[in-house]
Design an enzyme around this catalytic site. Sequence first.
Site, PDB file in Angstrom:
ATOM      1  N   SER A   1      -1.302 -12.473 -12.873  1.00  0.00           N
ATOM      2  CA  SER A   1      -1.187 -12.946 -11.490  1.00  0.00           C
ATOM      3  C   SER A   1      -1.008 -11.788 -10.513  1.00  0.00           C
ATOM      4  O   SER A   1      -1.879 -10.927 -10.457  1.00  0.00           O
ATOM      5  CB  SER A   1      -0.038 -13.954 -11.430  1.00  0.00           C
ATOM      6  OG  SER A   1      -0.261 -14.838 -10.390  1.00  0.00           O
TER       7      SER A   1
ATOM      8  N   LYS B   1      -3.450  -8.400 -10.370  1.00  0.00           N
ATOM      9  CA  LYS B   1      -4.057  -7.666  -9.245  1.00  0.00           C
ATOM     10  C   LYS B   1      -3.678  -6.189  -9.393  1.00  0.00           C
ATOM     11  O   LYS B   1      -4.495  -5.277  -9.204  1.00  0.00           O
ATOM     12  CB  LYS B   1      -3.517  -8.185  -7.905  1.00  0.00           C
ATOM     13  CG  LYS B   1      -3.608  -9.712  -7.687  1.00  0.00           C
ATOM     14  CD  LYS B   1      -3.031 -10.121  -6.331  1.00  0.00           C
ATOM     15  CE  LYS B   1      -2.412 -11.509  -6.276  1.00  0.00           C
ATOM     16  NZ  LYS B   1      -3.233 -12.656  -6.433  1.00  0.00           N
TER      17      LYS B   1
ATOM     18  N   TRP C   1      -6.200 -22.392  -8.140  1.00  0.00           N
ATOM     19  CA  TRP C   1      -5.705 -21.527  -7.052  1.00  0.00           C
ATOM     20  C   TRP C   1      -6.236 -20.101  -7.226  1.00  0.00           C
ATOM     21  O   TRP C   1      -6.519 -19.401  -6.262  1.00  0.00           O
ATOM     22  CB  TRP C   1      -4.174 -21.558  -7.085  1.00  0.00           C
ATOM     23  CG  TRP C   1      -3.435 -20.833  -6.006  1.00  0.00           C
ATOM     24  CD1 TRP C   1      -2.564 -19.799  -6.173  1.00  0.00           C
ATOM     25  CD2 TRP C   1      -3.453 -21.089  -4.586  1.00  0.00           C
ATOM     26  NE1 TRP C   1      -2.037 -19.403  -4.958  1.00  0.00           N
ATOM     27  CE2 TRP C   1      -2.572 -20.172  -3.962  1.00  0.00           C
ATOM     28  CE3 TRP C   1      -4.151 -22.002  -3.779  1.00  0.00           C
ATOM     29  CZ2 TRP C   1      -2.354 -20.137  -2.588  1.00  0.00           C
ATOM     30  CZ3 TRP C   1      -3.915 -21.969  -2.407  1.00  0.00           C
ATOM     31  CH2 TRP C   1      -3.044 -21.040  -1.833  1.00  0.00           C
TER      32      TRP C   1
ATOM     33  N   HIS D   1      -1.371 -21.931 -15.206  1.00  0.00           N
ATOM     34  CA  HIS D   1      -1.172 -20.536 -14.794  1.00  0.00           C
ATOM     35  C   HIS D   1      -0.024 -19.914 -15.611  1.00  0.00           C
ATOM     36  O   HIS D   1       1.143 -20.261 -15.413  1.00  0.00           O
ATOM     37  CB  HIS D   1      -0.815 -20.572 -13.307  1.00  0.00           C
ATOM     38  CG  HIS D   1      -0.650 -19.237 -12.671  1.00  0.00           C
ATOM     39  ND1 HIS D   1      -1.707 -18.367 -12.489  1.00  0.00           N
ATOM     40  CD2 HIS D   1       0.434 -18.626 -12.144  1.00  0.00           C
ATOM     41  CE1 HIS D   1      -1.270 -17.279 -11.868  1.00  0.00           C
ATOM     42  NE2 HIS D   1       0.029 -17.407 -11.660  1.00  0.00           N
TER      43      HIS D   1
END
Length: 425
Positions: free
Chosen positions: A257, A261, A348, A399
């Site tokens: 998550s 990144k 998402w 997630h």
Amino acid sequence: MKPLFLINLICTLIFLFQQLNVFAQEEQSWQPSKETLEKLTKGQTEFNYIEEKVPAFKLPDLLTTAGGQFVKDKGMWEKIRRNEILELFRENVYGRVPETPYTKTFTLVREDRNAMNGSATLKMIDIDITSEGKSLVIHLTLFVPNNIRKPVPAYLLIDNRGPQNTDPDRKLKSEFWPAEEVIARGYAISVFSNSDVDPDNFDDFKNGIHGILDRGQRKPDSWGTIAAWAWGASRCMDYFETDKDINSKKVAVVGHSRGGKTALWAGAEDQRFAMVVSNESGCGGAALARRRFGETVARINTSFPHWFCLNYRKWNNNEDAMPVDMHMLMALIAPRALYVASAGDDLWADPRGSYLSLYYSLPVFRLYNKKTSISEKMPSLDRPVTGGRVAYHVRDGAHDLLLKDWNWFMDFSDTVLKQAGKSDL
Ligand code: GTR
């Protein structure tokens, strides 16, 4: 039977077989489940989760230099285009690391050669960063497998979830950092907490590494918190280069998550990482911004104003004007190994946009090795695909970072990290 008839018959059968195959592949491609879609779209119009509503867009060209030249080989990529793209990401997305001088020391604060019932050695290292009398410590926890030839390849997790996932005493165990399982497969496993490097809240960049290295007024391209965390991963790599047990040329940086990144940016900025794993990193990570699917640039800059540089706000509701998109970030990892992963219910973070981003980065990987290839069609749920230096899966469920994900990462790294010398670059 006449020979001509026979040839015709064979050709028809081959054609039918191909059609069936195409059909089967189409059927297999991942789609979000109806339940997930219903749940997410109910009563909300602000964010898009419907594939048909993804706007038409044109991605910036990977292989044309700012001067309009076509990048025809890896030499040109390395000399010209790679630097141009790296600069664009520094300027417009993550920000620039200041050049402030600092000192760095490594202190082994704890060692246990009999960890995990004798199967590993635990090392806890304090990485001390000091500049003009101010300092901070990055606490690196590392397990190295015993009874195996050294140096070994290693995984480094950028932890964004807290110490309950990374217990050095192994009383608490978590799939987020499955240390025993990674050791059993012959890798060292390590972790640092992103909060050691920079706090995950908007503090006007007063604390953490910003408070130590930043000087003067902040600029529109000054580094944000993701760039700071990525910088922290590089300091762990500095340590690996000093540890004879670790093969620092075979280190995979992993993040989930916001950590995903960060892992991508760490791999882009620091080419010492041999492999990057970006798990469910979504907006500002693997997902193509121009798709505006799930989380958007405007939303992420509002919810997390400290993650990116100020210039990134220029692209709020203005994605088409961005001089980059995330396939270019993937390309910065080439020719090293890159694993992008998604979860089927995590719309998402835009699973399809993350897959396509990887797919559209392939022209750069192919400058090194023509065999690097994956289909434009997404694989189905729980079916990892690998093609040379790149890999992808969309795991069933929510997630999260689970053992199932790690096992697939390790299947891939068994080829790209462990088979030293057999590299097909
Ligand atoms: C969410 C954020 C995502 C992702 C995630 C996480 O709230 O919108 O971009 O980074 O947090 O890090 O778990």
